[in-house]
Write a protein that holds these residues in place. Structure first.
Motif, PDB file in Angstrom:
ATOM      1  N   GLY A 230       0.948  -1.535   0.290  1.00  0.00           N
ATOM      2  CA  GLY A 230       0.267  -0.248  -0.049  1.00  0.00           C
ATOM      3  C   GLY A 230       0.916   1.025  -0.143  1.00  0.00           C
ATOM      4  O   GLY A 230       2.470   1.324   0.020  1.00  0.00           O
ATOM      5  N   PRO A 231       0.152   2.347   0.441  1.00  0.00           N
ATOM      6  CA  PRO A 231      -1.239   2.827   0.294  1.00  0.00           C
ATOM      7  C   PRO A 231      -1.869   2.389  -0.998  1.00  0.00           C
ATOM      8  O   PRO A 231      -1.558   2.355  -1.964  1.00  0.00           O
ATOM      9  CB  PRO A 231      -1.498   4.233   0.402  1.00  0.00           C
ATOM     10  CG  PRO A 231      -0.319   4.763   0.009  1.00  0.00           C
ATOM     11  CD  PRO A 231       0.822   3.521   0.057  1.00  0.00           C
ATOM     12  N   ASP A 232      -3.239   2.212  -1.124  1.00  0.00           N
ATOM     13  CA  ASP A 232      -4.036   1.820  -1.712  1.00  0.00           C
ATOM     14  C   ASP A 232      -6.063   1.385  -1.035  1.00  0.00           C
ATOM     15  O   ASP A 232      -5.655   2.289   0.031  1.00  0.00           O
ATOM     16  CB  ASP A 232      -4.103   0.451  -2.438  1.00  0.00           C
ATOM     17  CG  ASP A 232      -4.273  -0.108  -3.762  1.00  0.00           C
ATOM     18  OD1 ASP A 232      -5.678   0.516  -4.174  1.00  0.00           O
ATOM     19  OD2 ASP A 232      -3.868  -0.674  -4.084  1.00  0.00           O
ATOM     20  N   PHE A 233      -6.934   1.376  -1.793  1.00  0.00           N
ATOM     21  CA  PHE A 233      -7.801   1.380  -1.683  1.00  0.00           C
ATOM     22  C   PHE A 233      -8.553  -0.011  -2.196  1.00  0.00           C
ATOM     23  O   PHE A 233      -8.132  -0.615  -2.598  1.00  0.00           O
ATOM     24  CB  PHE A 233      -8.550   2.348  -2.091  1.00  0.00           C
ATOM     25  CG  PHE A 233      -9.209   2.400  -3.796  1.00  0.00           C
ATOM     26  CD1 PHE A 233     -10.104   1.820  -3.774  1.00  0.00           C
ATOM     27  CD2 PHE A 233      -8.201   3.116  -4.466  1.00  0.00           C
ATOM     28  CE1 PHE A 233     -10.004   2.105  -5.568  1.00  0.00           C
ATOM     29  CE2 PHE A 233      -8.251   2.789  -5.450  1.00  0.00           C
ATOM     30  CZ  PHE A 233      -9.042   2.445  -5.760  1.00  0.00           C
TER      31      PHE A 233
ATOM     32  N   SER B  74     -15.173   2.822   0.225  1.00  0.00           N
ATOM     33  CA  SER B  74     -14.058   2.839  -0.644  1.00  0.00           C
ATOM     34  C   SER B  74     -13.299   2.960   1.292  1.00  0.00           C
ATOM     35  O   SER B  74     -12.857   4.381   1.716  1.00  0.00           O
ATOM     36  CB  SER B  74     -13.455   3.322  -1.419  1.00  0.00           C
ATOM     37  OG  SER B  74     -12.351   3.370  -1.770  1.00  0.00           O
TER      38      SER B  74
ATOM     39  N   ASN C 248      -9.130   3.497   2.356  1.00  0.00           N
ATOM     40  CA  ASN C 248      -7.496   4.032   1.796  1.00  0.00           C
ATOM     41  C   ASN C 248      -7.129   2.637   3.323  1.00  0.00           C
ATOM     42  O   ASN C 248      -6.628   2.872   4.585  1.00  0.00           O
ATOM     43  CB  ASN C 248      -6.995   4.872   1.744  1.00  0.00           C
ATOM     44  CG  ASN C 248      -7.363   5.993   1.471  1.00  0.00           C
ATOM     45  OD1 ASN C 248      -8.102   4.256   0.214  1.00  0.00           O
ATOM     46  ND2 ASN C 248      -7.692   6.942   1.315  1.00  0.00           N
ATOM     47  N   TRP C 249      -5.681   1.754   2.758  1.00  0.00           N
ATOM     48  CA  TRP C 249      -5.335   0.823   3.689  1.00  0.00           C
ATOM     49  C   TRP C 249      -3.522   0.676   3.511  1.00  0.00           C
ATOM     50  O   TRP C 249      -3.199   1.262   2.099  1.00  0.00           O
ATOM     51  CB  TRP C 249      -5.831  -0.342   3.527  1.00  0.00           C
ATOM     52  CG  TRP C 249      -5.179  -0.746   2.638  1.00  0.00           C
ATOM     53  CD1 TRP C 249      -7.040  -0.914   1.456  1.00  0.00           C
ATOM     54  CD2 TRP C 249      -4.516  -1.891   1.417  1.00  0.00           C
ATOM     55  NE1 TRP C 249      -6.383  -1.576  -0.062  1.00  0.00           N
ATOM     56  CE2 TRP C 249      -5.098  -2.054   0.021  1.00  0.00           C
ATOM     57  CE3 TRP C 249      -3.533  -2.334   1.814  1.00  0.00           C
ATOM     58  CZ2 TRP C 249      -3.937  -3.208  -0.320  1.00  0.00           C
ATOM     59  CZ3 TRP C 249      -2.722  -3.142   1.434  1.00  0.00           C
ATOM     60  CH2 TRP C 249      -3.164  -3.911   0.812  1.00  0.00           C
ATOM     61  N   HIS C 250      -2.722   0.931   3.918  1.00  0.00           N
ATOM     62  CA  HIS C 250      -1.458  -0.017   4.198  1.00  0.00           C
ATOM     63  C   HIS C 250      -1.229  -1.127   5.274  1.00  0.00           C
ATOM     64  O   HIS C 250      -1.522  -1.197   6.512  1.00  0.00           O
ATOM     65  CB  HIS C 250      -0.996   1.536   4.099  1.00  0.00           C
ATOM     66  CG  HIS C 250      -0.485   2.254   5.101  1.00  0.00           C
ATOM     67  ND1 HIS C 250      -1.582   3.088   5.604  1.00  0.00           N
ATOM     68  CD2 HIS C 250       0.896   2.611   5.883  1.00  0.00           C
ATOM     69  CE1 HIS C 250      -1.267   3.942   7.039  1.00  0.00           C
ATOM     70  NE2 HIS C 250      -0.303   3.379   6.905  1.00  0.00           N
TER      71      HIS C 250
END
Length: 880
Positions: free
Chosen positions: A550-553, A573, A575-577
């Motif tokens: 990540g970070p990604d979603f 949605s 956002n995570w990492h």
């Protein structure tokens, strides 16, 4: 002739009944004495007077005439004495030789006596030409003109040239023609009867032999031609494979036994005609070897001419030879092994032998000088090879394997980059290792090992999807080329990603952070991630080898229910990492893969929190404060009762940093329709106000344009009056000049009248033609000018229309924008809220808790429908 006369009997009766019969010369009749019943012959010329007791059997018939070189056959001929006179019996009847034949050649015309018959009409004698013969057979015992006694059944030839005179004791069986024997040809004969042939050789019945003398050959009476045998032409490139059918002595004077096979080459003779005691098995082509070729002959023929069964013989080029009968090539003609420095041969001994030509390659010696000395000692002493021994020869060299050595395979050096490798297995110990980063050649005890991977890992490796750029794609096109399973499995870990590799032999795992190249050992396998995907999330949708940090979603769709039982569908949605610092401790890196499906687990955990928080909130409150409610439910509160900035999963250090509410849609259709009507009403009010403002602006602009147009008309009229005044002044001046010069012009015109008339008469024709041409050109110019003016007028009108439309569009957009700016967003919100709030206040003033307005055409459940639409209003007692 009697038959012929008998056939004409009915016709002759009328003539025979006459008493006088005139017989012409060379004719005859048969007269029957009815008293004695004896017939006699009367020969002309004669006038015959028939007696009463006589009867003429037929009218006069021509005598038999046999011309030269002809003959006829008479059956039942009359008997004759030594003086060739006809014999009669006592009663005067001619004596006949019954059942006998007589061949009569050229002679005077003769009659047929009573009882004689023509068995064969007059026939030319048979001429026997040169190189032909008649095969005759004796029917009776007799002695021919040459005082040769013939016995019934004997056969002999009457050879030409000559004329054959037939005999009654002989029958012609057939006509035999001579067979022409050419160069390199022979005829094959067979004896039908024991005797001597034309060469005087004694033959037995059924014996066969060849005659190869060039020329015409006429077979004997007891010989028959079976076939014409052509010779086989032998060259340097072709030989003849021959097999003996019975013991005999060949053309070279060598004794051959039954079944013996041998070759006939050009060294023996140029052309070979197979005798009757041998058969041609086939044509053998020459085997030619170049200097770079060799062959292995199986079952070679020894010096004694006998095949050495089970043995092999190696023949090296340059050489040309014929394979002897029973010999065959093993694997055909083979090329000499030419090895470069990067090549080697793996050999195996088929039988024990002493290898004195090449030394055994020293595998573990690195010193070049010691290797050369060892090679010299090995060449001098030789190496004893036992059956089954394997060794390897390395180039550069040329090698022809002996008969006791088998070439297993050709090894080539495998060039490897620092990021390339191969799997090598020792066939003796079975140990598999990976060779990486340098050029390597397999020795005689090694082989390439194929590493098998699970099907899902194979699919991920051959797919052309980038783990980072193509992470949203589920399926990718596979490369058409299959993976080389002997190559070390490599995987490029992208930036900000991690891969876990497990070693099943050491029973431990290693984690590799990107960017890095992962190379699997023989006992290592990738840890495959099976993540949830799609919307809403479903398990085992995404298969991946690397884990992105990540970070990604990721997006999920969940269904919630408020306290007043309003069901809503949310699309969220997240956002995570992963909170990992590189380099990290082994326990931290192992925790990244402790949760197999972190996406599905995180979505389930967050969805459960949101459902719990929304279940205690009314629909109106959630509609107004959805973001605050969802964020507080997901992230929770800290000690100061403030919403935390993130949500952390301690199992794998996954951090959810934010939540985006993408859409909120009611699940219930009636709730969705009510919200849609409210939004449509607000939009309609806004649109009407914008239309009114735009209409007013358009009317104002139209009035301004009309005023400008009227002012322009007045200006144009003034300019026109000024031009008219100038025209009148010019007309007055012209009238003054005209009156003054009238007299002068009259005099000059009369003086010039005669001249002008003459010139006019001369030029009238020219002027007419010129006038017609000018008129045509003027008309053409007029039409061209008219088209140009019309085209320019059309273009100008189109341009004005375009400018007008652009100006109207600008005015309309400006009017709409100014209306929106004049109203403001707060005003629009107040307008949208005014209707519902007024209705609420009216209901509160009436003391109603809820209300429902319908057209009465649809049935309504009054018990549960209205509950919670506007919210429960507190009663008087509750308010206090």
């Amino acid at each position: 002739m009697s038959r012929r006369a008998g056939n004409r009997g009915p016709e002759m009766e009328m003539q025979v009944d006459v008493s006088i019969i005139r017989i012409p010369p060379h004719h005859y009749i048969h007269v029957l004495d009815q008293n004695t019943n004896i017939a006699r012959v009367e020969i002309g010329p004669l006038t015959y007077i028939r007696q009463d007791n006589e009867r003429v059997l037929f009218s006069p018939v021509r005598m038999i005439m046999v011309p030269p070189r002809h003959y006829c056959v008479v059956s039942n001929p009359v008997a004759r004495d030594d003086d060739d006179e006809v014999l009669f019996d006592q009663s005067g009847q001619a004596k006949l030789r019954h059942a006998d034949l007589e061949i009569r050649l050229t002679q005077d015309p003769f009659p047929l006596y009573p009882g004689e018959e023509i068995q064969q009409d007059v026939t030319p004698l048979q001429i026997v030409y040169p190189d032909t013969a008649l095969r005759l057979q004796a029917l009776l015992d007799f002695e021919d003109e040459g005082q040769v006694k013939r016995v019934a059944g004997d056969e002999w030839l009457f050879e030409g040239p000559g004329t054959y005179i037939p005999r009654k004791e002989v029958v012609v069986l057939e006509t035999i023609k001579a067979t022409v024997i050419r160069e390199n040809q022979a005829i094959r004969l067979r004896a039908r009867k024991e005797g001597k042939d034309r060469g005087g050789v004694q033959r037995v019945t059924g014996e066969e032999w060849l005659v190869s003398k060039v020329g015409a050959y006429l077979p004997g009476a007891h010989e028959e031609v079976i076939d014409i045998v052509n010779a086989f032409i032998l060259t340097d490139k072709k030989a003849l494979h021959v097999r003996a059918l019975r013991p005999f002595k060949d053309a070279g004077g060598r004794d051959r036994r039954t079944g013996e096979e041998w070759l006939v080459t050009i060294a023996d003779r140029e052309a070979h005609i197979a005798s009757v005691a041998e058969e041609v098995v086939g044509v053998v082509n020459v085997t030619t070897l170049s200097s770079r070729q060799y062959c292995v002959i199986l079952d070679p023929v020894g010096p004694d001419g006998k095949p050495q069964l089970g043995k092999k013989k190696v023949v090296k080029g340059e050489r040309s030879f014929f394979l002897q009968p029973g010999e065959q090539l093993e694997n055909g003609i083979q090329n000499v092994y030419v090895l470069s420095e990067e090549e080697g041969l793996v050999l195996r001994a088929v039988e024990a032998f002493h290898d004195a030509e090449y030394d055994e390659a020293a595998e573990d010696e690195d010193d070049e000088e010691s290797m050369q000395e060892s090679a010299k000692r090995s060449r001098r002493s030789g190496v004893l090879r036992r059956p089954g021994d394997r060794w390897m020869l390395r180039g550069p060299l040329e090698y022809v394997p002996p008969a006791s050595v088998e070439v297993l395979l050709t090894q080539r050096s495998i060039p490897l980059d620092e990021n390339e490798g191969i799997y090598v297995r020792d066939i003796k110990t079975g140990k598999v290792r990976a060779v990486i980063g340098h050029t390597y050649m397999l020795n005689q005890d090694e082989e390439l090992w194929e590493k098998e991977l699970p099907p899902n890992v194979e699919a991920l490796l051959v797919s052309r999807l980038d783990p980072l750029a193509d992470r949203s794609r589920r399926h990718g096109a596979e490369d058409g080329r299959p993976r080389d399973k002997t190559r070390v499995v490599t995987f490029r870990v992208p930036h900000n990603a991690v891969v876990q590799v497990y070693d099943y032999r050491e029973k431990k795992a290693r984690v590799v952070f990107g960017p890095e190249m992962v190379m699997l050992g023989p006992d290592e396998q990738f840890t495959v991630l099976s993540l949830s995907g799609d919307k809403p999330k479903r398990a085992n949708i995404i298969k991946a080898i690397c884990l992105l940090l990540g970070p990604d979603f990721f997006t999920d769709i969940i269904t919630i229910e408020t306290a007043d039982h309003a069901r809503l569908q949310l699309q969220l949605s997240y956002n995570w990492h992963f909170d990992v610092k590189i380099p990290a401790e082994p326990s931290v890196t192992a925790a990244l893969f402790s949760v197999p499906d972190f996406v599905g687990d995180a979505c389930k955990a967050i969805a459960s929190r949101i459902r719990g928080a929304v279940a205690s909130v009314q629909f109106d409150d959630f509609h107004k404060n959805s973001n605050r409610i969802i964020c507080s439910a997901v992230f929770g509160f800290d000690e100061k009762l403030a919403v935390r900035p993130s949500l952390r999963f301690n199992q794998n250090n996954l951090v959810i940093s934010s939540v985006d509410i993408q859409s909120v849609e009611p699940v219930d259709q009636r709730t969705r329709d009510a919200l849609q009507k409210s939004v449509q009403l607000a939009i309609e009010i806004t649109t009407n106000s914008q239309e009114a403002a735009a209409r007013h602006e358009a009317e104002r602009l139209e009035q301004e344009a009309r005023g400008k147009l009227e002012r322009q008309k007045i200006t144009d009229q003034a300019e026109a009056e000024r031009a008219r005044k100038e025209l009148l002044e010019l007309e007055a001046l012209s009238a003054t000049v005209e009156s003054t010069g009238a007299a002068k012009a009259e005099a000059q015109s009369q003086a010039e009248a005669a001249r002008i008339r003459g010139e006019a008469a001369v030029n009238e024709a020219k002027l007419k033609a010129e006038a017609q041409r000018i008129e045509a050109e003027a008309e053409l110019q007029r039409l061209a000018k008219a088209r140009e003016q019309e085209l320019s007028y059309k273009k100008e009108m189109d341009r004005l229309e375009v400018e007008k439309q652009e100006r109207l569009a600008q005015l309309e957009s400006q009017r709409f924008r100014e209306m929106m700016e004049s109203l403001g967003s707060d005003t629009l919100m107040e307008i949208a809220r005014a209707g519902p709030e007024l209705q609420v206040k009216m209901l509160q003033s009436l003391g109603l808790k809820s209300t429902l307005i319908t057209d009465g055409s649809s049935p309504i459940n009054l018990f549960t429908t209205a509950n919670g639409l506007l919210g429960a209003l507190p009663g008087p007692g509750q308010a206090q």
